[in-house]
Motif scaffolding. Structure first.
Motif, PDB file in Angstrom:
ATOM      1  N   LEU A  89      18.168  70.803  -8.736  1.00 15.89           N
ATOM      2  CA  LEU A  89      17.407  70.595  -7.501  1.00 15.89           C
ATOM      3  C   LEU A  89      16.393  71.712  -7.280  1.00 15.89           C
ATOM      4  O   LEU A  89      15.279  71.467  -6.785  1.00 15.89           O
ATOM      5  CB  LEU A  89      18.362  70.499  -6.310  1.00 15.89           C
ATOM      6  CG  LEU A  89      18.994  69.131  -6.082  1.00 15.89           C
ATOM      7  CD1 LEU A  89      20.149  69.235  -5.089  1.00 15.89           C
ATOM      8  CD2 LEU A  89      17.957  68.139  -5.573  1.00 15.89           C
ATOM      9  N   MET A  90      16.749  72.930  -7.640  1.00 18.24           N
ATOM     10  CA  MET A  90      15.797  74.035  -7.502  1.00 18.24           C
ATOM     11  C   MET A  90      14.619  73.854  -8.466  1.00 18.24           C
ATOM     12  O   MET A  90      13.470  74.138  -8.111  1.00 18.24           O
ATOM     13  CB  MET A  90      16.503  75.375  -7.745  1.00 18.24           C
ATOM     14  CG  MET A  90      17.502  75.762  -6.665  1.00 18.24           C
ATOM     15  SD  MET A  90      16.725  75.923  -5.021  1.00 18.24           S
ATOM     16  CE  MET A  90      18.122  76.574  -4.085  1.00 18.24           C
ATOM     17  N   ARG A  91      14.887  73.381  -9.665  1.00 20.36           N
ATOM     18  CA  ARG A  91      13.796  73.107 -10.605  1.00 20.36           C
ATOM     19  C   ARG A  91      12.893  72.003 -10.057  1.00 20.36           C
ATOM     20  O   ARG A  91      11.660  72.072 -10.168  1.00 20.36           O
ATOM     21  CB  ARG A  91      14.365  72.700 -11.964  1.00 20.36           C
ATOM     22  CG  ARG A  91      15.145  73.796 -12.672  1.00 20.36           C
ATOM     23  CD  ARG A  91      15.658  73.323 -14.017  1.00 20.36           C
ATOM     24  NE  ARG A  91      14.546  73.096 -14.956  1.00 20.36           N
ATOM     25  CZ  ARG A  91      14.700  72.530 -16.147  1.00 20.36           C
ATOM     26  NH1 ARG A  91      15.909  72.110 -16.546  1.00 20.36           N
ATOM     27  NH2 ARG A  91      13.674  72.369 -16.948  1.00 20.36           N
ATOM     28  N   ARG A  92      13.498  71.001  -9.470  1.00 19.45           N
ATOM     29  CA  ARG A  92      12.723  69.909  -8.862  1.00 19.45           C
ATOM     30  C   ARG A  92      11.852  70.446  -7.734  1.00 19.45           C
ATOM     31  O   ARG A  92      10.691  70.062  -7.581  1.00 19.45           O
ATOM     32  CB  ARG A  92      13.685  68.845  -8.350  1.00 19.45           C
ATOM     33  CG  ARG A  92      13.014  67.559  -7.883  1.00 19.45           C
ATOM     34  CD  ARG A  92      14.049  66.572  -7.371  1.00 19.45           C
ATOM     35  NE  ARG A  92      13.508  65.248  -7.221  1.00 19.45           N
ATOM     36  CZ  ARG A  92      14.016  64.145  -7.772  1.00 19.45           C
ATOM     37  NH1 ARG A  92      15.095  64.240  -8.540  1.00 19.45           N
ATOM     38  NH2 ARG A  92      13.466  62.961  -7.571  1.00 19.45           N
ATOM     39  N   ALA A  93      12.428  71.349  -6.928  1.00 19.94           N
ATOM     40  CA  ALA A  93      11.667  71.942  -5.823  1.00 19.94           C
ATOM     41  C   ALA A  93      10.461  72.718  -6.356  1.00 19.94           C
ATOM     42  O   ALA A  93       9.349  72.597  -5.823  1.00 19.94           O
ATOM     43  CB  ALA A  93      12.574  72.850  -4.999  1.00 19.94           C
ATOM     44  N   GLU A  94      10.660  73.511  -7.398  1.00 23.50           N
ATOM     45  CA  GLU A  94       9.536  74.269  -7.952  1.00 23.50           C
ATOM     46  C   GLU A  94       8.439  73.338  -8.456  1.00 23.50           C
ATOM     47  O   GLU A  94       7.247  73.580  -8.228  1.00 23.50           O
ATOM     48  CB  GLU A  94       9.998  75.193  -9.072  1.00 23.50           C
ATOM     49  CG  GLU A  94       8.858  76.050  -9.618  1.00 23.50           C
ATOM     50  CD  GLU A  94       9.281  76.967 -10.733  1.00 23.50           C
ATOM     51  OE1 GLU A  94       9.170  78.197 -10.558  1.00 23.50           O
ATOM     52  OE2 GLU A  94       9.717  76.457 -11.786  1.00 23.50           O
ATOM     53  N   ARG A  95       8.816  72.253  -9.123  1.00 23.11           N
ATOM     54  CA  ARG A  95       7.817  71.301  -9.616  1.00 23.11           C
ATOM     55  C   ARG A  95       7.022  70.692  -8.468  1.00 23.11           C
ATOM     56  O   ARG A  95       5.866  70.296  -8.630  1.00 23.11           O
ATOM     57  CB  ARG A  95       8.491  70.185 -10.432  1.00 23.11           C
ATOM     58  CG  ARG A  95       9.066  70.642 -11.750  1.00 23.11           C
ATOM     59  CD  ARG A  95       9.373  69.433 -12.648  1.00 23.11           C
ATOM     60  NE  ARG A  95      10.335  68.512 -12.062  1.00 23.11           N
ATOM     61  CZ  ARG A  95      11.654  68.594 -12.238  1.00 23.11           C
ATOM     62  NH1 ARG A  95      12.173  69.587 -12.958  1.00 23.11           N
ATOM     63  NH2 ARG A  95      12.453  67.697 -11.698  1.00 23.11           N
ATOM     64  N   ASN A  96       7.640  70.627  -7.290  1.00 21.54           N
ATOM     65  CA  ASN A  96       6.981  70.043  -6.122  1.00 21.54           C
ATOM     66  C   ASN A  96       6.247  71.073  -5.272  1.00 21.54           C
ATOM     67  O   ASN A  96       5.789  70.748  -4.173  1.00 21.54           O
ATOM     68  CB  ASN A  96       8.005  69.298  -5.268  1.00 21.54           C
ATOM     69  CG  ASN A  96       8.252  67.891  -5.763  1.00 21.54           C
ATOM     70  OD1 ASN A  96       7.454  66.990  -5.528  1.00 21.54           O
ATOM     71  ND2 ASN A  96       9.369  67.682  -6.458  1.00 21.54           N
ATOM     72  N   GLY A  97       6.144  72.300  -5.741  1.00 24.15           N
ATOM     73  CA  GLY A  97       5.351  73.289  -5.036  1.00 24.15           C
ATOM     74  C   GLY A  97       6.120  74.232  -4.132  1.00 24.15           C
ATOM     75  O   GLY A  97       5.517  75.056  -3.441  1.00 24.15           O
ATOM     76  N   PHE A  98       7.454  74.144  -4.113  1.00 20.08           N
ATOM     77  CA  PHE A  98       8.261  75.085  -3.342  1.00 20.08           C
ATOM     78  C   PHE A  98       8.224  76.450  -4.034  1.00 20.08           C
ATOM     79  O   PHE A  98       8.261  76.528  -5.260  1.00 20.08           O
ATOM     80  CB  PHE A  98       9.707  74.602  -3.241  1.00 20.08           C
ATOM     81  CG  PHE A  98       9.918  73.428  -2.328  1.00 20.08           C
ATOM     82  CD1 PHE A  98      10.600  73.573  -1.132  1.00 20.08           C
ATOM     83  CD2 PHE A  98       9.453  72.157  -2.677  1.00 20.08           C
ATOM     84  CE1 PHE A  98      10.818  72.489  -0.296  1.00 20.08           C
ATOM     85  CE2 PHE A  98       9.654  71.064  -1.842  1.00 20.08           C
ATOM     86  CZ  PHE A  98      10.333  71.228  -0.646  1.00 20.08           C
TER      87      PHE A  98
END
Length: 339
Positions: free
Chosen positions: A19-28
């Protein structure tokens, strides 16, 4: 405005990392976790995996406390992660709620918290610090080079808000009510100025659940039920303030305290989880004020108001049934509008 994702470290840890990797991909830009090691898995171990599998994400606890770990241990953990991954950590810290109370201990005093903030930051950045005032014990982590650890303090009450302004690098406010945000940010900035600090140097982070809906009444009702737990979590801190200052106080806004009148205890086995039965006392208007619910446009509008009040980061508590879709919606619509 920066964006962060807040998760509990439930097993498997690989899901948290994913989920953290997904967040980074989304600009978090920030990845936060709870730090209550009886209720959840040890976060510092998981931070290492998150940092290894991301490139830019800054990670840290929301929040740790000065009572469950020796301060030099906390500082060493951050300094080690920073040496390995390049100063990509932040220390969120507070008096301690679930971590302390589940272990049968009261939250830490503000005096202890203030000392811990200074010591943990100094040690993690390679400076000498007194870790035991009575014994006069002075320590240094001799292997630290070019370390950097911002320490952000969570607070609600007047004395805690003042302490955050006096000693912390940032202020964490765990709710997104516009009126209360304005009130508390002003208190922190005033305390910073009175302490001879530049208020503009403090980072302000608002953290709350966000749930993106299709705009229908049915979807809003579902989102409220998924996020009602948050009012109960905040209510633990609010109840302490009511005990200290009373129901009607000049220094604690009634907009924060009035709803806890119906509170009847709290079961930490459901802490921070959707469907928490200890949060039935939380009314819809508190859920709406403390969280950000509704279609994308409602999120953008509220976040713009918070940004105007000096909020630098919004961190999403994603303890609901729409973690992935919320992260994706923020990445596609909200972050581009506010980032």
């Amino acid at each position: 405005m920066d964006f962060g994702l807040v998760l509990q470290t439930d097993p498997p840890a690989s899901a948290v990392v994913g989920l953290m990797r997904r967040a980074e991909r989304n600009g978090f830009r920030y990845g936060w976790t709870f730090d209550s090691t009886v209720l959840w898995q040890e976060p510092y171990v998981i931070y290492s995996r998150i940092l290894e599998h991301t490139e830019r994400l800054t990670v840290g606890p929301m929040v740790t406390n000065p009572g469950t770990r020796a301060w030099e241990v906390t500082a060493s953990a951050f300094a080690t992660l920073n040496e390995m991954y390049g100063n990509r950590t932040v220390c969120g810290i507070g008096r301690g709620d679930s971590a302390m109370r589940v272990a049968g201990r009261p939250p830490n005093t503000l005096a202890r918290l203030g000392d811990a903030i200074r010591v943990i930051r100094d040690l993690a950045e390679g400076r000498e610090a007194v870790v035991d005032r009575e014994a006069g014990t002075t320590l240094t982590l001799p292997w630290v080079e070019n370390g950097r650890l911002p320490v952000w303090m969570a607070a609600y009450g007047p004395k805690a808000l003042a302490l955050a302004g006096q000693v912390a690098d940032g202020f964490i406010l765990q709710l997104s009510d516009v009126y209360l945000t304005e009130f508390m940010v002003k208190a922190v900035r005033t305390a910073a100025a009175q302490a001879g600090r530049d208020p503009d140097d403090l980072t302000v982070c608002v953290a709350a659940p966000a749930y993106v809906t299709d705009g229908t009444p049915e979807a809003l009702a579902h989102a409220r039920e998924q996020c009602r737990w948050f009012g109960g979590m905040v209510g633990n801190h609010v109840a302490d303030l009511v005990d200290r200052y009373g129901e009607h106080s000049d220094v604690v806004p009634e907009a924060l305290t009035a709803y806890v009148k119906q509170r009847q205890g709290y079961d930490y086995s459901h802490h921070g989880r959707a469907g928490n039965p200890s949060t039935d006392f939380v009314p819809d208007d508190i859920v709406d004020r403390f969280c950000i619910l509704g279609p994308v446009e409602a999120h953008v509008e509220k976040l713009r108001r918070l940004r105007e009040l000096g909020v630098h980061q919004f961190a999403i508590y994603a303890m609901h049934d729409a973690k992935e879709s919320t992260v994706d919606a923020y990445g596609k619509y909200v972050i581009p509008a506010l980032g």
